[in-house]
Design an enzyme around this catalytic site. Structure first.
Site, PDB file in Angstrom:
ATOM      1  N   SER A 145       0.752  -1.351  -0.130  1.00 30.29           N
ATOM      2  CA  SER A 145      -0.131   0.053   0.188  1.00 30.29           C
ATOM      3  C   SER A 145       0.972   1.219  -0.092  1.00 30.29           C
ATOM      4  O   SER A 145       1.883   1.235   0.538  1.00 30.29           O
ATOM      5  CB  SER A 145      -0.883   0.087   1.199  1.00 30.29           C
ATOM      6  OG  SER A 145      -1.377   1.382   1.292  1.00 30.29           O
ATOM      7  N   TYR A 156      -1.484  -0.325  10.532  1.00 26.24           N
ATOM      8  CA  TYR A 156      -1.514  -0.901   8.947  1.00 26.24           C
ATOM      9  C   TYR A 156      -0.410  -0.245   8.160  1.00 26.24           C
ATOM     10  O   TYR A 156       0.264  -1.086   7.537  1.00 26.24           O
ATOM     11  CB  TYR A 156      -2.930  -0.240   8.355  1.00 26.24           C
ATOM     12  CG  TYR A 156      -2.985  -0.549   6.986  1.00 26.24           C
ATOM     13  CD1 TYR A 156      -2.982  -1.906   6.584  1.00 26.24           C
ATOM     14  CD2 TYR A 156      -3.043   0.392   6.090  1.00 26.24           C
ATOM     15  CE1 TYR A 156      -3.525  -2.192   4.969  1.00 26.24           C
ATOM     16  CE2 TYR A 156      -3.031   0.221   4.639  1.00 26.24           C
ATOM     17  CZ  TYR A 156      -3.256  -1.282   4.183  1.00 26.24           C
ATOM     18  OH  TYR A 156      -3.451  -1.314   2.957  1.00 26.24           O
TER      19      TYR A 156
END
Length: 261
Positions: A145, A156
Site C-alpha cells: 500500500s 496498518y
C-alpha cells in the site's frame, strides 16, 4: 478466454480472492489460462470459484485463516495435491480495520492490524518457498500500500512497510534460486461495498471525520486527483506476476496516480 495467455499452464495461488482486488486478479488470471488456487476465510470464495469455472478455467477454493501459519500450509498442501507445483503466489490479504490517530488505538487493535496486514504475507511466503526452491523457480507478488506514509492508519502502515521489507529481502535472498519477489503498493481504489466489512461497528462522529481525512489525503496526493479502479490495480499485479516482468525483482511498484507512498 482472453487472447493474451500469459498464465497458460501456470499454477497460481491468489489469497484474499473472495472480493475486491483479489477477485479481479483471480478472474484475470483465469481468463489468461491460469490454473488457480483461491484462498480466503470467507465462504464468498465459492461464488468466485463458480465464476471462474464458468469461464472454463481450472480452479479450486480453500477456505482458511491466513493469519495463521497452519492456514497458509493448508493452501499449499491443496495446491500440491491438485496440481503438483506452485508457479505464482499473489498475497492479497490485508486492509486497514480502523482509521484514527495512533493514540486512539488500543493494544489489541494494534495487534489485530498487524495480524491482518503483515502475517498473511509472511506465512504464505514461508509456506510456499520450499516448493518453489524444489523447482528452482517461482514468482511472488505481495499487495502492499502507498499508505506506508499516511495518516490515521499507523499500525496498518507499519504492517505494509513490513511487507515491503519482506519483498526486498526475500528477493535478494532467493534470486539465485530463480525466484522473483515484487510488490504492488496500491493507492486508493474504487470498489463495490465490501460484502464482509473489516470493521462492522458503526463509526462514531470522530471516526467519520478521521476517515474523511484519509480519503481527502489520498486524493490530494494523487497527481491524477482520483481513486484508481480495480482493473488498474489488477493490471499492475498481473504484470508483475507474469513472465513479462522477468527482469524485475525486489521492487515495490506504486499504483496510486503518482503518489509514491
Amino acid at each position: 478466454m482472453n487472447s493474451t495467455q500469459r498464465f497458460e499452464h501456470k499454477v497460481v495461488i491468489v489469497t484474499g480472492a473472495a472480493q475486491g482486488i483479489g477477485r479481479g486478479v483471480a478472474l484475470r488470471i483465469a481468463q489468461e489460462g491460469g490454473c488457480l488456487i483461491l484462498a480466503d476465510r470467507s465462504d464468498l470464495i465459492q461464488a468466485v470459484l463458480a465464476e471462474i469455472k464458468a469461464l472454463g478455467a481450472l480452479a479450486i477454493a480453500v477456505e482458511t485463516d491466513l493469519e495463521t501459519y497452519a492456514g497458509a500450509e493448508l493452501v499449499v498442501s491443496h495446491a500440491i495435491a491438485e496440481y503438483g507445483r506452485i508457479d505464482v503466489l499473489i498475497n492479497n490479504v490485508g486492509g486497514a480495520i480502523w482509521m484514527k490517530p495512533f493514540q486512539e488505538f488500543s493494544e489489541e487493535e494494534i495487534i489485530q492490524e498487524v495480524h491482518r496486514s503483515l502475517f498473511p504475507a509472511l506465512w504464505c511466503c514461508r509456506a510456499v518457498l520450499p516448493e518453489m526452491l524444489k523447482h528452482q523457480q517461482g514468482t511472488i507478488v505481495n499487495v502492499s500500500s502507498i499508505a506506508t506514509r499516511g495518516i490515521h492508519r499507523i499500525p496498518y502502515s507499519a504492517s505494509k512497510g513490513g511487507v515491503n521489507a519482506l519483498t526486498a529481502s526475500l528477493a535478494f535472498e532467493h534470486a539465485q534460486h530463480g525466484i522473483r519477489v515484487n510488490a504492488v503498493a496500491t493507492g486508493g481504489t474504487k470498489a463495490p461495498p465490501r460484502k464482509i466489512p473489516r470493521n462492522a461497528q458503526p463509526l462514531s462522529k470522530s471516526e467519520q471525520v478521521w476517515m474523511q481525512q484519509v480519503v481527502d489525503q489520498t486524493i490530494d496526493r494523487s497527481f491524477l486527483g482520483r481513486y484508481g479502479s480495480i482493473d488498474e490495480q489488477v493490471n499492475a499485479i498481473t504484470f508483475l506476476a507474469s513472465d513479462e516482468s522477468s527482469y524485475i525483482t525486489g521492487s515495490v511498484l506504486p499504483v496510486g496516480g503518482g503518489d509514491q507512498g
